[in-house]
Design a protein around this motif. Structure first.
Motif, PDB file in Angstrom:
ATOM      1  N   LEU A  87     -44.737  22.509  49.118  1.00 14.41           N
ATOM      2  CA  LEU A  87     -44.964  21.199  48.496  1.00 14.41           C
ATOM      3  C   LEU A  87     -45.620  21.339  47.126  1.00 14.41           C
ATOM      4  O   LEU A  87     -45.371  20.517  46.232  1.00 14.41           O
ATOM      5  CB  LEU A  87     -45.823  20.316  49.403  1.00 14.41           C
ATOM      6  CG  LEU A  87     -45.119  19.696  50.603  1.00 14.41           C
ATOM      7  CD1 LEU A  87     -46.124  19.046  51.547  1.00 14.41           C
ATOM      8  CD2 LEU A  87     -44.069  18.670  50.160  1.00 14.41           C
ATOM      9  N   TYR A 123     -38.514  21.476  52.537  1.00 19.56           N
ATOM     10  CA  TYR A 123     -39.410  21.638  51.397  1.00 19.56           C
ATOM     11  C   TYR A 123     -39.138  22.965  50.676  1.00 19.56           C
ATOM     12  O   TYR A 123     -39.173  23.027  49.437  1.00 19.56           O
ATOM     13  CB  TYR A 123     -40.873  21.632  51.842  1.00 19.56           C
ATOM     14  CG  TYR A 123     -41.361  20.414  52.567  1.00 19.56           C
ATOM     15  CD1 TYR A 123     -40.765  19.160  52.428  1.00 19.56           C
ATOM     16  CD2 TYR A 123     -42.472  20.507  53.423  1.00 19.56           C
ATOM     17  CE1 TYR A 123     -41.244  18.054  53.112  1.00 19.56           C
ATOM     18  CE2 TYR A 123     -42.959  19.399  54.098  1.00 19.56           C
ATOM     19  CZ  TYR A 123     -42.344  18.187  53.948  1.00 19.56           C
ATOM     20  OH  TYR A 123     -42.828  17.098  54.630  1.00 19.56           O
ATOM     21  N   THR A 153     -35.000  16.134  50.117  1.00 18.40           N
ATOM     22  CA  THR A 153     -34.958  17.496  49.587  1.00 18.40           C
ATOM     23  C   THR A 153     -33.614  17.884  49.014  1.00 18.40           C
ATOM     24  O   THR A 153     -33.508  18.884  48.294  1.00 18.40           O
ATOM     25  CB  THR A 153     -35.319  18.504  50.691  1.00 18.40           C
ATOM     26  OG1 THR A 153     -34.265  18.541  51.672  1.00 18.40           O
ATOM     27  CG2 THR A 153     -36.635  18.137  51.361  1.00 18.40           C
TER      28      THR A 153
END
Length: 697
Positions: free
Chosen positions: A352, A438, A509
């Motif tokens: 992240l 992620y 994503t």
């Protein structure tokens, strides 16, 4: 909520609705700084009697106003004070690490009154982990109190050999003062008002005599800082009042939660117990704030880079390149009795961190930050491949090493949150579905950054790794029988097939193909997952489902917000609208129309949203959730590297107007207006100084 909390920078106060701190209160009320309670008792009485609460305003968490009055006081037929004779107004705020409290007394009795006002204070200097009952250990000792003219100070020497002091002063001559019990004899004519002001200063280290601003100057400076914030950020106006209220509340709460440790402003996780830097929470809140205050993302990135892992340390679940989970500053942390100095037990903060860097550049075009942090970026990528992927199977997994760490290290970090469909808890190492998304987004995003910096070979390698992960993810996580993704793979590489909200994050994503994205969108708004008020963390009917649980059927606004952005980005704006409408309706059931950290997952048919008993409020990523509504409604996804702005505006069914102005993109600003005229939806760009190409879907 049954408490009142105010905060500014590193100091916060948690009291009951009367503004008091009852000693030994089970919820741990007090004045806190650096994870230490500097005030453990604060009681206000008239003639030794508790007061009657009239109103308690916690709408602004930087300024609290509480209104009270006296009870009837009569002994042996002798009147001491008629009921409701005296109005007692408490106002408090924090500025420059000083708590200011004014007590205004007004006589509404038709004749003069005389009474004793008493304030009872104490400080136990207890570590927050001890206050909350999580840890015990070797602690320091109180070293006495010092009474002076209009002042008292409490002193403590910690097991970490750090001196801690609480200095309390007041501006009216008292009748008596003894170790925190201060008595004032007050005489008021009819209609007369008198005000007594207290200042409370927590001090760490040697006591220093510092200048304290006057209350008038301090509150003006505090208000100026809030006005500057309001003038700087993106402005939103809509005719849909519930949404307007939610956005205004979210922006106000996020300002309260901003802290600066020397690297720029960033959001702490939430109040009352998480007013410290967090990895995952701060990163997601900063991501939510990008359309409103992109400089917060910069401060968050720099702050977390400053504590990036350097060594292999199982006690703290630390490895080189890893982004921390949480840092604490109290006595137990300083003496290494808890591993939060910082603690690194989070599987998702590192990818992240890279995602936020890439998204920040998409909004700002600021490649200088990438150049500044090239080593941090490289270290984070190396952590993903070397330490995150524990067994070389391309998936990033977690496993607790620290004896006092966290077992489940995704955002659903309670011990029962990753559960098989038969009710068995998954065994580590665990690879979570959203974390793989992620990682995909991080590698694709960094590849674009590297390409912009001329690092073509490294960019190509990252793209190939991301595409290989995408293929393997579909092979291992997709559940054909339910047309959905598993929440995780367990330590034996078996699918943890419980239906959860986690795959919703993957929509944002870019890792899902069109067919799979459609299936995920459909599941998120199905009766199994959508309560009518929001997307549940776990599907109704699953073995682990419990609408009252923390992570297994509750509703978390931030969890919904990532799905909402993903639904918008993948063209599922109708489904995004369904979820937004549900959360807006839920907010109306909570104090001050504020979305809390979480609420229970009961179906909307019961007639109201049910608050989770110990939900934090305000919580940064809950406050940031309504901000994502604006981005999702605009379908706004800028691309600063290629100088493009993607737009696909829409409105919720109950909206007819939405104006969003002063959106900072690149070196300019963008302003957009969306209107409904009958059945037609029209939108226009009212200002664009970005120089970017507008691309519509």
């Amino acid at each position: 909520m049954d408490y009142r909390v105010i905060k500014e920078n590193d100091l916060f106060m948690l009291s009951d609705k009367k503004g008091n701190i009852p000693q030994d209160h089970p919820y741990g009320l007090g004045l806190y700084m650096k994870d230490t309670r500097f005030l453990s008792k604060l009681d206000l009485k008239v003639n030794g009697q508790d007061l009657v609460l009239l109103s308690s305003d916690g709408a602004n968490s930087y300024l609290s106003t509480i209104l009270m009055t006296n009870v009837h006081m009569e002994t042996e037929s002798k009147l001491e004070l008629w009921r409701e004779s005296v109005e007692i107004e408490r106002k408090r705020f924090i500025y420059d690490d000083v708590l200011y409290e004014s007590i205004k007394l007004t006589n509404y009795y038709p004749k003069p009154v005389t009474f004793q006002l008493s304030v009872h204070m104490d400080a136990d200097f207890m570590d927050m982990f001890v206050v909350r009952g999580f840890q015990h250990g070797e602690l320091g000792r109180r070293t006495g109190n010092i009474n002076g003219p209009r002042t008292v100070s409490f002193h403590y020497e910690g097991a970490d050999h750090i001196k801690r002091t609480t200095v309390i002063s007041w501006d009216r001559q008292e009748e008596t003062a003894n170790d925190g019990d201060v008595m004032f004899n007050v005489s008021l004519a009819h209609g007369q008002t008198e005000t007594i002001t207290f200042t409370i200063q927590p001090q760490i280290g040697e006591v220093k005599h510092r200048h304290v601003s006057s209350p008038q100057a301090a509150v003006e400076l505090l208000q100026q800082s809030y006005n500057a914030w309001a003038n700087r950020i993106t402005k939103v106006q809509t005719d849909y009042k519930p949404l307007q209220s939610l956005i205004d509340r979210g922006l106000s709460d996020l300002r309260i939660l901003l802290t600066d440790l020397g690297y720029g402003s960033f959001p702490v996780a939430g109040l009352p117990w998480f007013g410290v830097p967090f990895g995952r929470d701060s990163l997601i809140a900063a991501l939510q704030m990008l359309p409103f205050a992109p400089e917060v993302a910069k401060g968050t990135i720099r702050t977390l880079a400053s504590t990036q892992g350097k060594a292999v340390d199982p006690w703290r679940d630390e490895q080189p390149g890893k982004i921390m989970h949480e840092i604490r500053y109290g006595e137990l942390a300083n003496t290494n009795q808890v591993p939060f100095t910082p603690y690194y037990g989070t599987i998702d903060a590192t990818p992240l961190f890279l995602v936020l860097i890439a998204e920040y550049v998409k909004w700002t075009g600021d490649l200088s930050l990438v150049r500044e942090l090239e080593q941090s970026i490289e270290d984070a990528l190396l952590w993903i491949d070397r330490y995150g992927d524990r067994d070389g199977d391309q998936f990033v997994e977690y496993h607790q090493e620290s004896s006092k760490g966290i077992a489940n290290q995704g955002w659903k970090d309670s011990a029962d949150s990753v559960v098989h469909r038969n009710g068995d808890y998954a065994q580590t190492p665990i690879a979570l579905s959203e974390v793989q998304g992620y990682v995909y987004q991080a590698k694709q995003g960094v590849a674009e950054l590297y390409e912009a910096l001329g690092r073509i070979g490294e960019a190509d390698r990252l793209r190939k790794e991301a595409e290989a992960l995408k293929v393997k993810f579909d092979e291992q996580f997709w559940m054909e029988d339910v047309q959905y993704y598993a929440i995780a793979l367990d330590g034996n590489k078996r699918q943890v097939g419980t239906i959860t909200s986690n795959p919703g994050h993957i929509l944002l994503t870019g890792m899902l193909d069109e067919v799979k994205a459609e299936a995920v969108a459909r599941m998120l708004v199905s009766p199994v997952m959508f309560s009518g008020y929001g997307i549940r963390t776990m599907g109704a009917g699953e073995a682990g489902y419990n609408p009252m649980s923390y992570h297994d059927g509750s509703i978390w606004p931030h969890d919904n917000s990532l799905s909402i952005l993903g639904l918008s980005k993948t063209g599922h704006q109708e489904e995004a609208g369904v979820v937004m409408t549900g959360l807006i309706a839920a907010a109306e059931h909570f104090e001050y129309n504020r979305l809390p950290e979480l609420f229970c997952g009961y179906d909307r048919s019961i007639g109201r949203a049910v608050l989770y008993p110990v939900a934090c409020s305000p919580q940064a990523w809950a406050a940031g959730t309504p901000l994502t509504f604006v981005q999702a409604l605009l379908g706004l996804f800028p691309d600063g590297i290629h100088r493009k702005i993607h737009l696909s505006p829409t409105l919720l069914p109950d909206m007819n107007e939405l104006s969003v102005s002063n959106i900072a993109i690149g070196d300019g600003i963008l302003s957009i207006r969306v209107e409904r005229a009958g059945t037609e939806l029209n939108w226009s760009i009212t200002e664009n100084t970005t120089g970017y190409e507008i691309v519509t879907r």
